[in-house]
Design a protein around this motif. Structure first.
Motif, mmCIF file in Angstrom:
data_model
loop_
_atom_site.group_PDB
_atom_site.id
_atom_site.type_symbol
_atom_site.label_atom_id
_atom_site.label_comp_id
_atom_site.label_asym_id
_atom_site.label_seq_id
_atom_site.Cartn_x
_atom_site.Cartn_y
_atom_site.Cartn_z
ATOM 1 N N ILE A 140 17.620 -6.986 -13.107
ATOM 2 C CA ILE A 140 18.149 -7.040 -14.473
ATOM 3 C C ILE A 140 17.319 -6.145 -15.382
ATOM 4 C CG2 ILE A 140 18.505 -8.534 -16.488
ATOM 5 C CD1 ILE A 140 18.989 -10.834 -14.409
ATOM 6 N N LEU A 141 15.996 -6.219 -15.222
ATOM 7 C CA LEU A 141 15.094 -5.476 -16.100
ATOM 8 C C LEU A 141 15.020 -3.991 -15.752
ATOM 9 C CD1 LEU A 141 12.165 -8.046 -16.396
ATOM 10 C CD2 LEU A 141 13.863 -7.454 -18.141
ATOM 11 N N LEU A 142 15.232 -3.635 -14.472
ATOM 12 C CA LEU A 142 15.108 -2.230 -14.078
ATOM 13 C C LEU A 142 16.097 -1.327 -14.817
ATOM 14 C CD1 LEU A 142 13.683 -0.152 -12.258
ATOM 15 C CD2 LEU A 142 15.463 -0.572 -10.552
ATOM 16 N N ILE A 186 7.747 -2.666 -14.327
ATOM 17 C CA ILE A 186 9.099 -3.049 -13.913
ATOM 18 C C ILE A 186 9.527 -2.257 -12.683
ATOM 19 C CG2 ILE A 186 11.514 -3.154 -14.613
ATOM 20 C CD1 ILE A 186 9.630 -5.185 -15.983
ATOM 21 N N TYR A 187 9.254 -0.951 -12.657
ATOM 22 C CA TYR A 187 9.686 -0.141 -11.521
ATOM 23 C C TYR A 187 8.967 -0.566 -10.241
ATOM 24 C CZ TYR A 187 11.002 3.823 -8.643
ATOM 25 O OH TYR A 187 11.506 4.592 -7.627
ATOM 26 N N TYR A 188 7.655 -0.731 -10.327
ATOM 27 C CA TYR A 188 6.870 -1.087 -9.147
ATOM 28 C C TYR A 188 7.344 -2.429 -8.582
ATOM 29 C CZ TYR A 188 2.626 -0.969 -6.234
ATOM 30 O OH TYR A 188 1.751 -0.907 -5.187
ATOM 31 N N ALA A 189 7.489 -3.423 -9.462
ATOM 32 C CA ALA A 189 7.910 -4.748 -9.020
ATOM 33 C C ALA A 189 9.315 -4.710 -8.425
ATOM 34 C CB ALA A 189 7.858 -5.729 -10.187
ATOM 35 N N ALA A 190 10.225 -3.996 -9.081
ATOM 36 C CA ALA A 190 11.609 -3.951 -8.603
ATOM 37 C C ALA A 190 11.706 -3.290 -7.236
ATOM 38 C CB ALA A 190 12.487 -3.209 -9.607
ATOM 39 N N LEU A 191 10.983 -2.191 -7.042
ATOM 40 C CA LEU A 191 11.032 -1.504 -5.755
ATOM 41 C C LEU A 191 10.415 -2.369 -4.658
ATOM 42 C CD1 LEU A 191 11.681 0.955 -4.044
ATOM 43 C CD2 LEU A 191 9.504 1.969 -4.758
ATOM 44 N N TYR A 192 9.292 -3.021 -4.961
ATOM 45 C CA TYR A 192 8.642 -3.851 -3.937
ATOM 46 C C TYR A 192 9.542 -5.013 -3.515
ATOM 47 C CZ TYR A 192 5.658 -7.194 -1.633
ATOM 48 O OH TYR A 192 5.144 -8.087 -0.726
ATOM 49 N N TYR A 193 10.085 -5.752 -4.488
ATOM 50 C CA TYR A 193 10.941 -6.889 -4.144
ATOM 51 C C TYR A 193 12.219 -6.433 -3.443
ATOM 52 C CZ TYR A 193 7.901 -9.662 -7.188
ATOM 53 O OH TYR A 193 6.816 -10.284 -7.757
ATOM 54 N N ALA A 194 12.775 -5.277 -3.857
ATOM 55 C CA ALA A 194 14.003 -4.771 -3.234
ATOM 56 C C ALA A 194 13.784 -4.448 -1.764
ATOM 57 C CB ALA A 194 14.497 -3.528 -3.975
ATOM 58 N N MET A 195 12.680 -3.786 -1.453
ATOM 59 C CA MET A 195 12.443 -3.379 -0.075
ATOM 60 C C MET A 195 11.933 -4.542 0.776
ATOM 61 S SD MET A 195 13.638 -0.468 -0.557
ATOM 62 C CE MET A 195 13.525 0.255 1.077
ATOM 63 N N ALA A 196 11.195 -5.478 0.171
ATOM 64 C CA ALA A 196 10.702 -6.639 0.922
ATOM 65 C C ALA A 196 11.846 -7.573 1.294
ATOM 66 C CB ALA A 196 9.656 -7.390 0.104
ATOM 67 N N ARG A 210 0.833 -1.206 0.000
ATOM 68 C CA ARG A 210 0.000 0.000 0.000
ATOM 69 C C ARG A 210 0.866 1.254 0.000
ATOM 70 N NH1 ARG A 210 -1.583 2.852 4.520
ATOM 71 N NH2 ARG A 210 -3.290 4.345 4.205
ATOM 72 N N ALA A 211 1.901 1.260 0.852
ATOM 73 C CA ALA A 211 2.784 2.426 0.930
ATOM 74 C C ALA A 211 3.517 2.653 -0.384
ATOM 75 C CB ALA A 211 3.785 2.240 2.072
ATOM 76 N N ILE A 212 4.052 1.575 -0.968
ATOM 77 C CA ILE A 212 4.765 1.693 -2.240
ATOM 78 C C ILE A 212 3.801 2.117 -3.347
ATOM 79 C CG2 ILE A 212 5.987 0.375 -4.021
ATOM 80 C CD1 ILE A 212 7.320 -1.209 -1.795
ATOM 81 N N GLY A 213 2.570 1.624 -3.287
ATOM 82 C CA GLY A 213 1.574 2.014 -4.278
ATOM 83 C C GLY A 213 1.320 3.507 -4.255
ATOM 84 N N TRP A 214 1.058 4.049 -3.066
ATOM 85 C CA TRP A 214 0.846 5.484 -2.943
ATOM 86 C C TRP A 214 2.081 6.269 -3.367
ATOM 87 C CZ3 TRP A 214 -3.328 8.104 -2.972
ATOM 88 C CH2 TRP A 214 -4.503 7.617 -2.396
ATOM 89 N N PHE A 215 3.255 5.784 -2.971
ATOM 90 C CA PHE A 215 4.514 6.448 -3.329
ATOM 91 C C PHE A 215 4.668 6.543 -4.844
ATOM 92 C CE2 PHE A 215 9.055 5.786 -4.424
ATOM 93 C CZ PHE A 215 9.605 6.938 -3.891
ATOM 94 N N ASN A 216 4.444 5.432 -5.535
ATOM 95 C CA ASN A 216 4.596 5.425 -6.991
ATOM 96 C C ASN A 216 3.575 6.317 -7.680
ATOM 97 O OD1 ASN A 216 6.815 3.698 -7.148
ATOM 98 N ND2 ASN A 216 5.550 1.873 -7.047
ATOM 99 N N ILE A 217 2.337 6.296 -7.178
ATOM 100 C CA ILE A 217 1.299 7.134 -7.772
ATOM 101 C C ILE A 217 1.630 8.612 -7.593
ATOM 102 C CG2 ILE A 217 -1.137 7.823 -7.573
ATOM 103 C CD1 ILE A 217 -1.633 4.843 -6.697
ATOM 104 N N VAL A 218 2.095 8.974 -6.394
ATOM 105 C CA VAL A 218 2.387 10.378 -6.099
ATOM 106 C C VAL A 218 3.555 10.888 -6.927
ATOM 107 C CG1 VAL A 218 3.266 11.938 -4.311
ATOM 108 C CG2 VAL A 218 1.376 10.387 -3.800
#
Length: 406
Positions: A222-224, A320-330, A144-152
């Motif tokens: 790799i994809l980011l 790609i950005y959303y997935a990469a940030l989520y997996y990196a922080m998780a 949820r936090a990453i979602g709001w961050f990316n949208i903003v």
């Protein structure tokens, strides 16, 4: 009086999400102008050739890599002298002061200086903000936090490009000058920040980390950078590509914002639906969308085709950005180092992309406003697709490892 248990609970409460998002909104205006708007400033105010604009992007990319890779080390060494919040105060203040440079000095060297310094400071800034965003948030809360961050931040970048439109034809550099006051306004949300990001609960975080997440993280990493290779090979050339379709100058930055708008919409979709995380098909869809969109933008000879390409590119970049940030922080426990590594891959792409475009276009032709011809466009697309193909092979190897684990 609060009990020791209640005091401990308060100490481990994350920084309020609203404060982090407000800071993100303010700072992302600078991202829009410096990262995405600077080609238009360079072309229309400083008469840069496309080759010079690409060189400017390479400098920006190298600066960003160097900063983001050292963010974790520097914050740890400075922790005995000042807090992470104090570093954010310094960065925002320094960025704000530097942005007044083009108002005082009209020479082209000032554009190089401001771009390099602002970007270098941003490379420290964003890993810290991402750590505040995700520290001690897990699973659905982190998504949820990453979602709001990316949208903003993507929404702010798109809006900044649209509002640049009246300045592009004349005095485009004043878009940078305006960032001075905006950056200083970013100090206000810091009043609600903790001195440093709270400790991330390792045991709790592991319950939200899927078995294949480390492999998905490797694939996303790799994809980011490849996604930013694609983006940064395209962005510096956009003013010259738009000239090919006779687009009016005042419409250039609003049309360029198309890919950011679709990217924001895609991130809303990923935020609201959770079926995508832990699935390899998500990364595949992002890759295909980026590759196709890039080709339509660079090779398109009609505005409608370019708009379709910008829309597809935004969808792929968002995935790609959303997935990469989520997996990196998780997987990375929401530490500053995790955010720094994530941002360093962004910087890597921002360096390689314009280098590819520069090699494809060749030596300067002496024309300050020349368009990108068909041969140059084909070379750029071919080399970028080769890079994407090599990256896809590496991603497939990660996928095969995951298959063996099942």
């Amino acid at each position: 009086m609060d009990s020791p248990r209640n005091q401990t609970a308060v100490l481990h409460q994350p920084t309020p999400l609203s404060a982090v998002l407000l800071l993100t909104l303010i700072a992302s205006v600078g991202t829009g102008v410096i990262w995405n708007g600077i080609p238009f400033i360079a072309k229309h105010d400083y008469a840069f050739t496309k080759q010079t604009t690409l060189l400017l992007y390479i400098v920006i990319g190298i600066t960003y890599i160097c900063g983001s890779l050292t963010t974790g080390i520097i914050t740890r060494r400075l922790r005995r002298f000042c807090s992470v919040r104090s570093l954010l105060v310094f960065i925002l203040s320094a960025q704000g002061i530097v942005c007044f440079g083009p108002w005082m000095v009209k020479s082209a060297w000032m554009l190089w200086f401001v771009a390099a310094v602002h970007t270098g400071l941003a490379s420290f800034f964003w890993p810290m903000v991402e750590s505040y965003l995700t520290s001690n948030r897990h699973g659905p809360d982190m998504r949820r936090a990453i979602g709001w961050f990316n949208i903003v931040w993507t929404g702010a970048v798109a809006v900044s490009l649209i509002f640049m439109a009246p300045l592009v034809e004349q005095h485009a550099r004043f878009a940078i000058v305006g960032l001075g006051s905006i950056n200083l306004a970013g100090l206000i949300p810091l009043l609600w920040f903790h001195a440093s990001p709270v400790k991330h609960d390792w045991d709790q975080s592991q319950t939200a980390v899927g078995r294949e997440y480390p492999l998905l993280l490797q694939a996303a990493r790799i994809l980011l950078p490849i996604s930013y290779v694609i983006n940064s090979a395209m962005s510096p050339l956009l003013p010259y590509l738009f000239q090919r379709v006779d687009l009016d100058v005042t419409w250039e930055t609003p049309i360029a914002a198309t890919w950011m708008i679709t990217r924001t919409a895609l991130m809303v979709f990923m935020w609201r639906l959770t079926f995508w995380h832990g699935r390899w098909g998500t990364l595949l869809l992002g890759s295909v969308s980026m590759a196709g969109g890039f080709a339509l933008i660079v090779l398109g000879t009609h505005l409608f085709i370019m708009l379709m390409g910008l829309g597809c590119l935004g969808i792929g970049m968002g995935i790609i950005y959303y997935a990469a940030l989520y997996y990196a922080m998780a997987v990375g426990r929401a530490e500053v180092d995790a955010g720094g590594r994530h941002e360093s891959f962004v910087g890597m792409g921002y360096t390689i992309g314009p280098a590819i475009a520069l090699i494809s276009i060749g030596t300067p032709d002496g024309q300050s406003a020349g368009t990108v011809d068909t041969a140059e466009a084909l070379r750029v697309v071919a080399i970028v697709w080769i890079v994407l193909a090599l990256g896809s092979v590496a991603v497939c190897l990660q996928y095969l490892k995951a298959r063996k684990m099942r």
